[in-house]
Design an enzyme around this catalytic site. Sequence first.
Site, PDB file in Angstrom:
ATOM      1  N   ARG A   1       0.824  -1.228   0.000  1.00 26.07           N
ATOM      2  CA  ARG A   1       0.000   0.000   0.000  1.00 26.07           C
ATOM      3  C   ARG A   1       0.856   1.275   0.000  1.00 26.07           C
ATOM      4  NH1 ARG A   1      -2.041  -3.524  -1.207  1.00 26.07           N
ATOM      5  NH2 ARG A   1      -3.704  -4.724  -0.251  1.00 26.07           N
TER       6      ARG A   1
ATOM      7  N   SER B   1     -10.109   1.030   3.830  1.00 27.39           N
ATOM      8  CA  SER B   1      -9.451   0.689   5.100  1.00 27.39           C
ATOM      9  C   SER B   1      -8.817   1.932   5.700  1.00 27.39           C
ATOM     10  CB  SER B   1      -8.346  -0.344   4.877  1.00 27.39           C
ATOM     11  OG  SER B   1      -8.912  -1.525   4.393  1.00 27.39           O
TER      12      SER B   1
ATOM     13  N   GLU C   1      -3.825   4.178   6.331  1.00 28.14           N
ATOM     14  CA  GLU C   1      -3.742   3.901   4.888  1.00 28.14           C
ATOM     15  C   GLU C   1      -4.338   5.076   4.115  1.00 28.14           C
ATOM     16  OE1 GLU C   1      -4.672  -0.108   3.673  1.00 28.14           O
ATOM     17  OE2 GLU C   1      -5.607   0.592   1.825  1.00 28.14           O
TER      18      GLU C   1
HETATM   19  C1  LIG Z   1     -15.408   0.693  -0.166  1.00 26.29           C
HETATM   20  C2  LIG Z   1     -13.924   0.775  -0.437  1.00 26.29           C
HETATM   21  C3  LIG Z   1     -13.192  -0.387  -0.569  1.00 26.29           C
HETATM   22  C4  LIG Z   1     -11.821  -0.322  -0.822  1.00 26.29           C
HETATM   23  N1  LIG Z   1     -11.114  -1.477  -0.934  1.00 26.29           N
HETATM   24  C5  LIG Z   1      -9.794  -1.439  -1.182  1.00 26.29           C
HETATM   25  C6  LIG Z   1      -9.029  -2.646  -1.318  1.00 26.29           C
HETATM   26  O1  LIG Z   1      -9.546  -3.749  -1.241  1.00 26.29           O
HETATM   27  N2  LIG Z   1      -7.707  -2.538  -1.543  1.00 26.29           N
HETATM   28  C7  LIG Z   1      -7.077  -1.335  -1.658  1.00 26.29           C
HETATM   29  O2  LIG Z   1      -5.865  -1.303  -1.886  1.00 26.29           O
HETATM   30  N3  LIG Z   1      -7.776  -0.172  -1.537  1.00 26.29           N
HETATM   31  C8  LIG Z   1      -9.110  -0.201  -1.304  1.00 26.29           C
HETATM   32  N4  LIG Z   1      -9.805   0.973  -1.178  1.00 26.29           N
HETATM   33  C9  LIG Z   1      -9.087   2.267  -1.232  1.00 26.29           C
HETATM   34  C10 LIG Z   1      -9.026   2.911  -2.619  1.00 26.29           C
HETATM   35  O3  LIG Z   1     -10.115   2.491  -3.431  1.00 26.29           O
HETATM   36  C11 LIG Z   1      -7.709   2.594  -3.335  1.00 26.29           C
HETATM   37  O4  LIG Z   1      -6.600   3.055  -2.591  1.00 26.29           O
HETATM   38  C12 LIG Z   1      -7.666   3.254  -4.725  1.00 26.29           C
HETATM   39  O5  LIG Z   1      -6.541   2.771  -5.415  1.00 26.29           O
HETATM   40  C13 LIG Z   1      -7.618   4.771  -4.675  1.00 26.29           C
HETATM   41  O6  LIG Z   1      -7.827   5.240  -5.996  1.00 26.29           O
HETATM   42  P1  LIG Z   1      -8.481   6.663  -6.279  1.00 26.29           P
HETATM   43  O7  LIG Z   1      -8.435   6.891  -7.737  1.00 26.29           O
HETATM   44  O8  LIG Z   1      -9.838   6.755  -5.658  1.00 26.29           O
HETATM   45  O9  LIG Z   1      -7.466   7.607  -5.550  1.00 26.29           O
HETATM   46  P2  LIG Z   1      -7.791   8.863  -4.629  1.00 26.29           P
HETATM   47  O10 LIG Z   1      -8.472   8.403  -3.394  1.00 26.29           O
HETATM   48  O11 LIG Z   1      -8.470   9.903  -5.440  1.00 26.29           O
HETATM   49  O12 LIG Z   1      -6.326   9.325  -4.255  1.00 26.29           O
HETATM   50  C14 LIG Z   1      -5.509   8.519  -3.406  1.00 26.29           C
HETATM   51  C15 LIG Z   1      -4.062   9.024  -3.503  1.00 26.29           C
HETATM   52  O13 LIG Z   1      -3.559   8.760  -4.813  1.00 26.29           O
HETATM   53  C16 LIG Z   1      -3.149   9.976  -5.458  1.00 26.29           C
HETATM   54  N5  LIG Z   1      -3.504   9.827  -6.865  1.00 26.29           N
HETATM   55  C17 LIG Z   1      -4.712   9.502  -7.386  1.00 26.29           C
HETATM   56  N6  LIG Z   1      -4.627   9.416  -8.730  1.00 26.29           N
HETATM   57  C18 LIG Z   1      -3.347   9.703  -9.044  1.00 26.29           C
HETATM   58  C19 LIG Z   1      -2.631   9.806 -10.289  1.00 26.29           C
HETATM   59  N7  LIG Z   1      -3.207   9.582 -11.469  1.00 26.29           N
HETATM   60  N8  LIG Z   1      -1.327  10.147 -10.227  1.00 26.29           N
HETATM   61  C20 LIG Z   1      -0.708  10.405  -9.053  1.00 26.29           C
HETATM   62  N9  LIG Z   1      -1.335  10.319  -7.862  1.00 26.29           N
HETATM   63  C21 LIG Z   1      -2.634   9.983  -7.861  1.00 26.29           C
HETATM   64  C22 LIG Z   1      -3.944  11.067  -4.753  1.00 26.29           C
HETATM   65  O14 LIG Z   1      -3.331  12.322  -4.884  1.00 26.29           O
HETATM   66  C23 LIG Z   1      -3.956  10.540  -3.322  1.00 26.29           C
HETATM   67  O15 LIG Z   1      -2.741  10.812  -2.670  1.00 26.29           O
HETATM   68  C24 LIG Z   1     -11.182   0.936  -0.938  1.00 26.29           C
HETATM   69  C25 LIG Z   1     -11.941   2.110  -0.814  1.00 26.29           C
HETATM   70  C26 LIG Z   1     -13.295   2.042  -0.569  1.00 26.29           C
HETATM   71  C27 LIG Z   1     -14.083   3.316  -0.443  1.00 26.29           C
END
Ligand SMILES: Cc1cc2nc3c(=O)[nH]c(=O)nc-3n(C[C@H](O)[C@H](O)[C@H](O)COP(=O)(O)OP(=O)(O)OC[C@H]3O[C@@H](n4cnc5c(N)ncnc54)[C@H](O)[C@@H]3O)c2cc1C
Length: 294
Positions: free
Chosen positions: A161, A210, A281
């Site tokens: 992560r 998480s 996380e």
């Molecule tokens: C119901 C639920 C279940 C989940 N289950 C899991 C799971 O099983 N496993 C897991 O690992 N995570 C899980 N997550 C967390 C999340 O979905 C992941 O971490 C996901 O990868 C975040 O992607 P995002 O596009 O929403 O990023 P965001 O939440 O929008 O951003 C997260 C971080 O990434 C950076 N970021 C986003 N896009 C980019 C880009 N293109 N370039 C550079 N930096 C960027 C942002 O600036 C920020 O620091 C879950 C979340 C929820 C709400």
Amino acid sequence: MIKVKENVSLAKRTTFGTGGPARFYAEPEAVEDVVELLAWADGVGLPVAVVGLGSNLLVADEGFAGVVLKLRAVLAMAKAEDATLMAGGGAPLAVCLHRARASGLGGLEFACAIPGTVGGAVWMNAGAYGGDLAGILARALVADAKGARWHTPEELGLSYRRSGLRRGQVVAGVELRLEPRHEDEIRETVAALQAERKAAQPTNKRTFGSVFKNPEHELTAGRMLDACGLRGYRIGGAQISPKHANFIENAGKARSADAVALIAEARRRAREQFGVVLEPEVQLLGPIEIPMLG
Ligand SMILES: Cc1cc2nc3c(=O)[nH]c(=O)nc-3n(C[C@H](O)[C@H](O)[C@H](O)COP(=O)(O)OP(=O)(O)OC[C@H]3O[C@@H](n4cnc5c(N)ncnc54)[C@H](O)[C@@H]3O)c2cc1C
């Protein structure tokens, strides 16, 4: 000329639904736009952050006094070619999985319940059910204020992560190495994983996934917080999920400060009861901090 808006609400752009506005906000539609915006922000000394689907993000109630980018158009699309899935950093994992399945490519099923973009998933090295981005990433196109270049997973420093990417670096595109798999087999695996997820986690609530990474301990963070009696514990409008203690729900009109107070209390109790310092996380944006443990 890329349109830059001012004072744009970020609450609507996160799954938890809290936080103040971005001072500047833009939706680049090409890698060149991203580089141009990063160079501008660098020149005027403004911090930059990307918002993917905001599914792992807690934005300060005061907002973010910098530039927020949301990748659009070709930067949010995905297509398969042979055994490679090519996607823009803003492509939702659900879209990537759909394209892969339609092309008879497996390997991305682990991500079926991760509600983020592939760029956010690289930043976090998102994973579940034994798979993670590091396991399928061939290379990622990373933009900064000077230009864009392809990086190998090793160069990105992916571990549990975490990646070695820094603010000001934007994952503009990825190539994922997948393998031939029958569409029906993919469908079956995804249905089973999603059912498992629904049974164990609050999938129908507003959360940011998480709260804590799992510590090196026989108990997961969720079981630890459960043992601390935290299920259902509430501060303001934020509540530790009654279904899974490693999730915080927006139970109505929560502020980010409520979630931060819950995170601090959960950490305090886990250290008191288990001697373990849990590492968040969730990613924080703006003037927002988890207080140090005294
Ligand atoms: C119901 C639920 C279940 C989940 N289950 C899991 C799971 O099983 N496993 C897991 O690992 N995570 C899980 N997550 C967390 C999340 O979905 C992941 O971490 C996901 O990868 C975040 O992607 P995002 O596009 O929403 O990023 P965001 O939440 O929008 O951003 C997260 C971080 O990434 C950076 N970021 C986003 N896009 C980019 C880009 N293109 N370039 C550079 N930096 C960027 C942002 O600036 C920020 O620091 C879950 C979340 C929820 C709400």
